[in-house]
Design a protein around this motif. Structure first.
Motif, short mmCIF file in Angstrom:
data_model
loop_
_atom_site.label_atom_id
_atom_site.label_comp_id
_atom_site.label_asym_id
_atom_site.label_seq_id
_atom_site.Cartn_x
_atom_site.Cartn_y
_atom_site.Cartn_z
N GLU A 51 -9.54 -0.50 3.03
CA GLU A 51 -8.51 -1.38 3.55
C GLU A 51 -7.55 -0.58 4.42
O GLU A 51 -7.23 0.58 4.11
CB GLU A 51 -7.71 -2.02 2.41
N SER A 52 -7.10 -1.22 5.47
CA SER A 52 -6.10 -0.57 6.32
C SER A 52 -4.75 -0.60 5.63
O SER A 52 -4.52 -1.37 4.68
CB SER A 52 -6.01 -1.30 7.66
N ALA A 53 -3.84 0.22 6.08
CA ALA A 53 -2.49 0.23 5.52
C ALA A 53 -1.84 -1.14 5.68
O ALA A 53 -1.11 -1.60 4.79
CB ALA A 53 -1.65 1.30 6.21
N GLU A 54 -2.12 -1.81 6.79
CA GLU A 54 -1.54 -3.14 7.02
C GLU A 54 -2.07 -4.15 6.00
O GLU A 54 -1.32 -4.99 5.49
CB GLU A 54 -1.86 -3.62 8.45
N GLU A 55 -3.36 -4.09 5.71
CA GLU A 55 -3.96 -5.00 4.73
C GLU A 55 -3.40 -4.76 3.34
O GLU A 55 -3.14 -5.69 2.58
CB GLU A 55 -5.48 -4.83 4.73
N ILE A 56 -3.21 -3.49 3.00
CA ILE A 56 -2.63 -3.17 1.70
C ILE A 56 -1.21 -3.69 1.61
O ILE A 56 -0.81 -4.30 0.61
CB ILE A 56 -2.68 -1.65 1.46
N ALA B 163 0.12 -6.16 3.24
CA ALA B 163 0.10 -7.62 3.19
C ALA B 163 -0.23 -8.12 1.79
O ALA B 163 0.38 -9.09 1.30
CB ALA B 163 -0.91 -8.16 4.20
N ARG B 164 -1.18 -7.48 1.15
CA ARG B 164 -1.53 -7.89 -0.21
C ARG B 164 -0.38 -7.64 -1.18
O ARG B 164 -0.05 -8.48 -2.02
CB ARG B 164 -2.79 -7.15 -0.68
N GLU B 165 0.25 -6.48 -1.06
CA GLU B 165 1.37 -6.17 -1.95
C GLU B 165 2.54 -7.11 -1.70
O GLU B 165 3.24 -7.51 -2.63
CB GLU B 165 1.80 -4.71 -1.75
N ALA B 166 2.76 -7.48 -0.45
CA ALA B 166 3.83 -8.43 -0.14
C ALA B 166 3.56 -9.78 -0.77
O ALA B 166 4.48 -10.46 -1.25
CB ALA B 166 3.99 -8.56 1.38
N MET B 167 2.29 -10.19 -0.77
CA MET B 167 1.92 -11.45 -1.41
C MET B 167 2.20 -11.39 -2.91
O MET B 167 2.74 -12.33 -3.49
CB MET B 167 0.44 -11.75 -1.14
#
Length: 261
Positions: free
Chosen positions: A40-45, A47-51
């Motif tokens: 996973e890219s840093a952005e994807e990680i 985004a998931r943590e923000a969710m």
């Protein structure tokens, strides 16, 4: 609190709030391995943590509304759909003291409802012979353990439980043995750990009383073997996977075994 328990708490809260179905029948779907997030890219990680963070904050905002805001209808619906353990956690660790008494009431009902069912099952099977024989008993014992932790496991409730443990559990030659006649070594299968919950909760309830020492010793023997002698990945998927890992983590948290693990 560990990530394991945060995720479990979130799921339990969402069920109670009606945002997640519990035990709902859904069409199964097998995800191809290509769909697994191998990288996973840093952005994807992020985004998931923000969710996850938004879900967490939204959930507690709803809890604030039903407790501090006086939304009694939402409060009653939440209590009805939430496990007693989760309600107790909210009361003890998150300051929602309004949930304490409903939690204790639910746990007492769990104990009183499942103990007769456990007696019926064990009488029919002749004792603990397989994983299905302990389903109701484990629910009753977990409820008793949580009640005791909160000074609500009365002598009367204990007097209801003890004859069953004498008749079907302590020192009985069951399929793997609550007995000191031989050292028991857990092979790591889920059914063994699930059944060992009986010994774990019995120890939590009666350690130091002189009662059910065979059962208590059986848990101690297995725990010592597991943390000092058990083999690991060559026995996968057992200790290190899914159901068994959750059971072992449950013992660690419930009985304060973090340092030993």
């Amino acid at each position: 609190m560990s990530c394991f328990h945060i995720h479990r708490l979130i799921a339990a809260l969402l069920v109670g709030l009606g945002l997640l179905r519990s035990g709902a029948a859904e069409a199964p779907y097998l995800y191809p391995m290509d769909f697994a997030p191998h990288a996973e890219s840093a952005e994807e990680i992020r985004a998931r943590e923000a969710m996850f963070e938004k879900t967490w904050s939204d959930t507690f905002a709803k809890l604030d509304a039903m407790t501090k805001g006086g939304d009694r209808k939402a409060f009653d619906v939440f209590v009805k759909g939430t496990a007693g353990r989760t309600l107790l956690l909210l009361a003890s660790d998150y300051g929602y003291v309004e949930f304490r008494q409903p939690a204790l009431d639910k746990l007492k009902n769990d104990f009183l409802r499942n103990l007769p069912a456990a007696e019926k099952t064990l009488a029919k099977s002749g004792g603990i012979k397989d994983i299905g024989d302990v389903a109701n008993l484990n629910i009753a014992l977990e409820a008793a353990f949580l009640l005791k932790k909160n000074d609500a496991f009365s002598p009367g409730l204990s007097a209801m439980l003890e004859p069953l443990l004498v008749k079907y559990v302590d020192g009985k030659a069951v399929f793997w043995g609550f007995t000191r006649k031989f050292p028991y070594y857990l092979s790591g299968y889920n059914k063994e750990s699930t059944t060992l919950n009986v010994a774990a909760y019995t120890k939590a309830l009666y350690a130091g009383t002189g009662k059910f020492q065979n059962t208590i010793d059986s848990f101690d023997a297995v725990w010592t073997q597991m943390i000092s002698q058990a083999y690991e990945t060559d026995n996968s998927p057992h200790y290190d996977a899914s159901v068994n890992l959750f059971i072992v983590f449950g013992w660690v948290v419930d009985f304060g075994l973090e340092e030993e693990l």
